[in-house]
Design an enzyme around this catalytic site. Structure first.
Site, PDB file in Angstrom:
ATOM      1  N   TYR A 109       0.657  -1.475  -0.201  1.00 23.16           N
ATOM      2  CA  TYR A 109       0.341   0.024   0.158  1.00 23.16           C
ATOM      3  C   TYR A 109       0.527   1.186   0.319  1.00 23.16           C
ATOM      4  O   TYR A 109       1.990   1.209   0.837  1.00 23.16           O
ATOM      5  CB  TYR A 109      -0.699   0.172   1.444  1.00 23.16           C
ATOM      6  CG  TYR A 109      -1.625   1.316   1.474  1.00 23.16           C
ATOM      7  CD1 TYR A 109      -3.127   0.940   1.134  1.00 23.16           C
ATOM      8  CD2 TYR A 109      -1.165   2.726   2.218  1.00 23.16           C
ATOM      9  CE1 TYR A 109      -4.215   2.527   1.444  1.00 23.16           C
ATOM     10  CE2 TYR A 109      -1.877   3.630   1.786  1.00 23.16           C
ATOM     11  CZ  TYR A 109      -2.951   3.658   1.950  1.00 23.16           C
ATOM     12  OH  TYR A 109      -4.379   4.855   2.077  1.00 23.16           O
ATOM     13  N   GLU A 197      -3.052   7.458  -4.113  1.00 26.48           N
ATOM     14  CA  GLU A 197      -3.196   6.547  -3.815  1.00 26.48           C
ATOM     15  C   GLU A 197      -3.064   5.604  -4.543  1.00 26.48           C
ATOM     16  O   GLU A 197      -4.049   5.367  -6.087  1.00 26.48           O
ATOM     17  CB  GLU A 197      -4.779   5.756  -2.847  1.00 26.48           C
ATOM     18  CG  GLU A 197      -4.914   4.693  -1.869  1.00 26.48           C
ATOM     19  CD  GLU A 197      -6.029   4.235  -1.423  1.00 26.48           C
ATOM     20  OE1 GLU A 197      -5.901   4.246   0.305  1.00 26.48           O
ATOM     21  OE2 GLU A 197      -6.963   3.955  -1.609  1.00 26.48           O
TER      22      GLU A 197
END
Ligand code: ADP
Ligand code: MG
Length: 219
Positions: A109, A197
Site C-alpha cells: 500500500y 493512493e
C-alpha cells in the site's frame, strides 16, 4: 474531484510510475479488440467508477479467454456497481479498462496526502496492500509507516528507502520504491494533487513494482 483509474494511470506513466498495460473500452466489441491488441491469454476487466472496493463487488474480473472478456464487459457496461464506497444506489458503469493479467507475488500500500497542519506532503506505506487500509490502521497501526517531505528541501531517495526497508522489501525493490516515490512526489506537486493512493502496488513474478490500482484526488 477524483480521476478515474485509467486517467490516474496515464498520469502515473507520464511521471515514470509503472502500471500494467491497459486500453479503455466503451463497449464489449471495443473490449475484445483491446484484449487482442494487448495480447497474452489473461486479461482483467475493470469497471471505471469513482469508487474503490470494486473487486469484492464484481467490478474487477479476470478473463481467461476473449469470450470471457466479452461476457464480463457486456455485463458491466450499462449496469450499476454498488461497492462499500458507493452507497445503495450505486454508480453507472460507462466504460471498462482492459488490462493485461499479471502474476502478483506481493501487494503493498502506498499513498500520499497533504498534511494541512505542517503543509507537507506525507507518504504513507504498508506491506498490507490490497486490504482496507483504515482497518489495518485500526487493528495493527504498527504496520503503517509514514514520512513527511520537507517542502523546501523536496523529496530525497532516503525517504523511499526508509519506507521500503520498513515494509521489509529487498534491496532491489527498495531502490525501485525510492525512484517510484520520486515520480509520485513530482506528480503530486506539479499537478497540485490533494491525494494519491496505490492499493495495491504489486510486486510481480519478475520482481518489478507496478501500480495495479490508482486513485487521484485534485482540489
Ligand atoms: P478495487 O480496489 O476497486 O477492488 P483493484 O484495482 O485494487 O480494485 O483490483 C482488485 C484486485 O483485483 C487486486 O487486488 C488484484 O488482486 C486484482 N487485479 C486487478 N488488476 C489486475 C491485473 N491487471 N492483473 C492481475 N490482477 C489484477
Ligand atoms: Mg484497489
Amino acid at each position: 474531484m477524483n480521476l478515474h483509474e485509467y486517467q490516474a494511470k496515464a498520469l502515473f506513466r507520464e511521471y515514470g510510475v509503472d502500471t500494467p498495460r491497459g486500453i479503455l473500452a466503451h463497449s464489449a466489441d471495443e473490449a475484445v479488440a483491446a484484449a487482442q491488441e494487448l495480447g497474452g491469454s489473461v486479461w482483467v476487466v475493470k469497471a471505471q467508477v469513482h469508487a474503490g472496493g470494486r473487486g469484492k463487488a464484481g467490478g474487477v474480473k479476470v478473463a481467461k479467454s476473449l469470450d470471457e472478456v466479452r461476457q464480463y464487459a457486456s455485463q458491466m457496461i450499462g449496469s450499476t456497481l454498488k461497492t462499500k464506497q458507493t452507497g445503495d444506489v450505486g454508480l453507472p458503469i460507462n466504460m471498462v479498462l482492459i488490462e493485461e493479467g499479471l502474476n502478483i507475488v506481493g501487494e503493498l500500500y502506498v499513498s500520499a496526502v497533504v498534511d494541512r497542519a505542517s503543509r507537507r506532503v506525507s507518504f504513507i506505506t504498508s506491506a498490507e496492500g490490497g486490504m482496507d487500509i483504515e482497518e489495518v490502521a485500526e487493528k495493527s497501526p504498527e504496520k503503517i509507516h509514514s514520512v513527511g517531505v520537507n517542502p523546501s528541501a523536496g523529496y530525497f531517495p532516503y525517504i523511499g528507502r526508509r519506507l521500503g526497508f520498513a515494509m521489509g522489501l529487498d534491496k532491489k525493490q527498495v531502490g525501485q520504491l525510492a525512484t517510484l516515490l520520486q515520480g509520485l512526489y513530482n506528480l503530486f506537486v506539479e499537478k497540485d494533487l490533494s491525494m494519491v493512493e496505490i492499493n495495491p502496488l504489486i510486486i510481480t513474478g519478475d520482481g518489478k513494482l507496478l501500480a495495479l490500482d490508482a486513485k487521484i484526488g485534485i482540489d
